[in-house]
Scaffold this active site. Structure first.
Site, PDB file in Angstrom:
ATOM      1  N   SER A 298     -63.954 -57.520  78.575  1.00 28.52           N
ATOM      2  CA  SER A 298     -63.890 -57.054  79.961  1.00 28.52           C
ATOM      3  C   SER A 298     -65.077 -57.533  80.805  1.00 28.52           C
ATOM      4  CB  SER A 298     -63.750 -55.538  79.983  1.00 28.52           C
ATOM      5  OG  SER A 298     -63.410 -55.099  81.276  1.00 28.52           O
TER       6      SER A 298
ATOM      7  N   ASP B 229     -63.314 -58.718  87.170  1.00 31.99           N
ATOM      8  CA  ASP B 229     -64.223 -58.865  86.021  1.00 31.99           C
ATOM      9  C   ASP B 229     -63.608 -59.906  85.074  1.00 31.99           C
ATOM     10  OD1 ASP B 229     -62.065 -57.297  85.347  1.00 31.99           O
ATOM     11  OD2 ASP B 229     -63.178 -55.969  84.014  1.00 31.99           O
TER      12      ASP B 229
ATOM     13  N   ASP C 219     -61.586 -59.938  82.467  1.00 34.11           N
ATOM     14  CA  ASP C 219     -60.169 -59.933  82.085  1.00 34.11           C
ATOM     15  C   ASP C 219     -59.267 -59.444  83.219  1.00 34.11           C
ATOM     16  OD1 ASP C 219     -61.088 -57.303  81.961  1.00 34.11           O
ATOM     17  OD2 ASP C 219     -59.731 -56.754  80.330  1.00 34.11           O
TER      18      ASP C 219
ATOM     19  N   ASP D 179     -58.880 -56.622  84.712  1.00 32.41           N
ATOM     20  CA  ASP D 179     -58.270 -55.286  84.771  1.00 32.41           C
ATOM     21  C   ASP D 179     -58.928 -54.463  85.882  1.00 32.41           C
ATOM     22  OD1 ASP D 179     -60.715 -54.871  83.485  1.00 32.41           O
ATOM     23  OD2 ASP D 179     -59.910 -53.495  81.975  1.00 32.41           O
TER      24      ASP D 179
END
Length: 449
Positions: A96, A233, A235, A237
């Protein structure tokens, strides 16, 4: 053997605690747990992604599980693909917003929601026992590759509609969002200017999308006279937003605005957030028919409550948003589309942001060894309840004490050896006074623990 799973799956430094052997073990454990079926596997842009993904896939195949490898993808696309392909679970290899030397393994359920702590405990027990299912030679799982991007964009365009066209500056942070987010915005009819959009494990900026890390985005929005800046960020999400004046819109303000917009879009209902979210959300959504429910920190807790209460929207004050009408996976890319729809329907972001009440929020991190956390929290709970004059106590995740003018949350981090203090008050002086007292209390508790 220690505990592997934290607040958001496994997240460790690569080739120290997170090795190919551990990834293989997790694949075998998940395969054993499922017994049969199909798992979707994706990864973010980190240099260690391919290594860990291949080890994990081997583990799944060895247990007789079929694997759909969707390659380099943002986490929201894993969640979407699970449902698209009717898979039984999904795995994202991602850390992440952590620095590049980290990676992680996050497991998703068939409905797109992350594995709950109970489910992770089950995987951990299998992993520790080493008692894995071993498929015979003629029942080893099959592996195929797939690319669900086109279907994702089509589905998103069915749910989000713009009357106008806007200039969007999009900063993917060299993460996995770069293969999808700019393309969705373009298909919505917007003019897209991309920053940090070459996918690379050598990140140019800090991955957490905050005011400091998004200074280049803010400058670009201003220089290009853009309508909005959107950032993700590693990834994707999460979402970070810069308004049309080139100002970073604080997480709490953005959370309130989008929750309010979802209430306008889908009618009154429940909004789920976490114990570290402030009063602004409640004050902003109540007149729009929203009722706020607070839960533990982490997207799985938010998704769980949304599913339980049939909520309209769920989000954390970290830019992690879940739109249940869309999916139970946190999705910064679909969130970006929604921000554009909100601007299209309600007006410029800089004007909308003025409607959200502003309070003073302070945060502190205090080093605390993991083995001292439990004892320190017991002392903090005892002392905090004695030394502060509060009206309500919420202890579902750490200890939150509040009254009508302020609140303080004491909480051990699930991912780092630190104790977190978050507080909010109506004035700067009150906030500072509370923080001094709270920091002193936490330091003393850690010393005694």
């Amino acid at each position: 053997m220690g505990r592997y799973f934290g607040t958001s799956g496994i997240r460790e430094v690569v080739n120290e605690k997170l090795t190919p052997e551990l990834a293989l073990g997790v694949g075998r454990a998940l395969g054993t747990c499922l017994g049969e079926g199909t798992v979707v596997v994706g990864m973010d842009t980190r240099t260690s992604g391919e290594m860990l993904k291949r080890a994990l896939v081997s583990g799944l195949l060895s247990a007789g599980i079929d694997v759909i490898d969707i390659g380099l993808v943002p986490t929201p696309l894993t969640g979407f693909a699970i449902r698209l392909y009717g898979a039984d679970a999904g795995v994202t290899i991602t850390a992440s917003h952590n620095p590049p030397e980290y990676n992680g393994i996050k497991v998703w359920q068939a409905n797109g929601m992350a594995y709950t702590p109970e489910m992770e405990n089950r995987l951990e027990a299998i992993l520790e026992s080493g008692n894995f299912k071993k498929a015979p030679w003629n029942e080893i799982g099959s592996l195929r590759k797939a690319d669900p991007r086109e279907e994702y964009i089509e589905a998103a365009l069915e749910m989000v509609h713009l009357d106008g066209s806007y200039t969007v500056v999009l900063d993917s942070g060299n993460g996995a969002g770069s293969i999808l987010s700019p393309y969705l915005q373009r298909e919505m009819g917007n003019r897209v200017i991309s920053l940090n959009s070459h996918p690379s494990g050598f990140f140019v900026r800090e991955l957490e999308p905050n005011a400091k890390s998004l200074s280049a985005l803010a400058k670009t929005v201003k220089a290009m006279k853009a309508d909005v800046g959107i950032a993700h960020d590693g990834d994707a999400d999460r979402i970070g937003v810069v308004d049309d004046q080139g100002n970073f819109v604080e997480y709490e303000v953005m959370l309130s605005l989008i929750a309010g917009y979802m209430l306008r879009k889908f009618g009154k209902g429940k909004i789920v957030t976490t114990v570290d979210a402030g009063f602004a959300l409640d004050d902003y959504v109540k007149p729009l028919g929203g009722e706020v429910i607070r839960t533990r920190v982490g997207d799985v807790a938010v998704a769980d409550e949304l599913a339980k209460h049939g909520g309209v929207f769920g989000g954390e004050p970290s830019g992690t948003w879940i739109m249940p009408e869309w999916n139970l996976t946190p999705d910064g890319i679909f969130a970006g589309a929604l921000v554009l729809e909100m601007i299209d329907k309600l007006g410029p972001l800089s004007e909308l942001a003025k409607e959200v009440p502003r309070y003073v929020t302070l945060r502190a991190k205090i080093p605390c060894p993991n083995e001292k956390k439990r004892k320190a929290m017991e002392i903090i709970a005892h002392e905090a309840l004695r030394s502060f004059d509060y009206e309500r106590l919420i202890d579902i995740d750490g200890v939150r004490i509040e009254n009508s003018n302020w609140w303080i949350l004491f909480r051990p981090s699930g991912t780092e050896p630190i104790m977190r203090i978050t507080l909010e008050a109506h004035t700067e002086d009150k906030a500072k006074e509370l923080m001094e007292k709270a920091e002193r209390l936490v330091r003393e508790a850690i010393a005694k623990a």
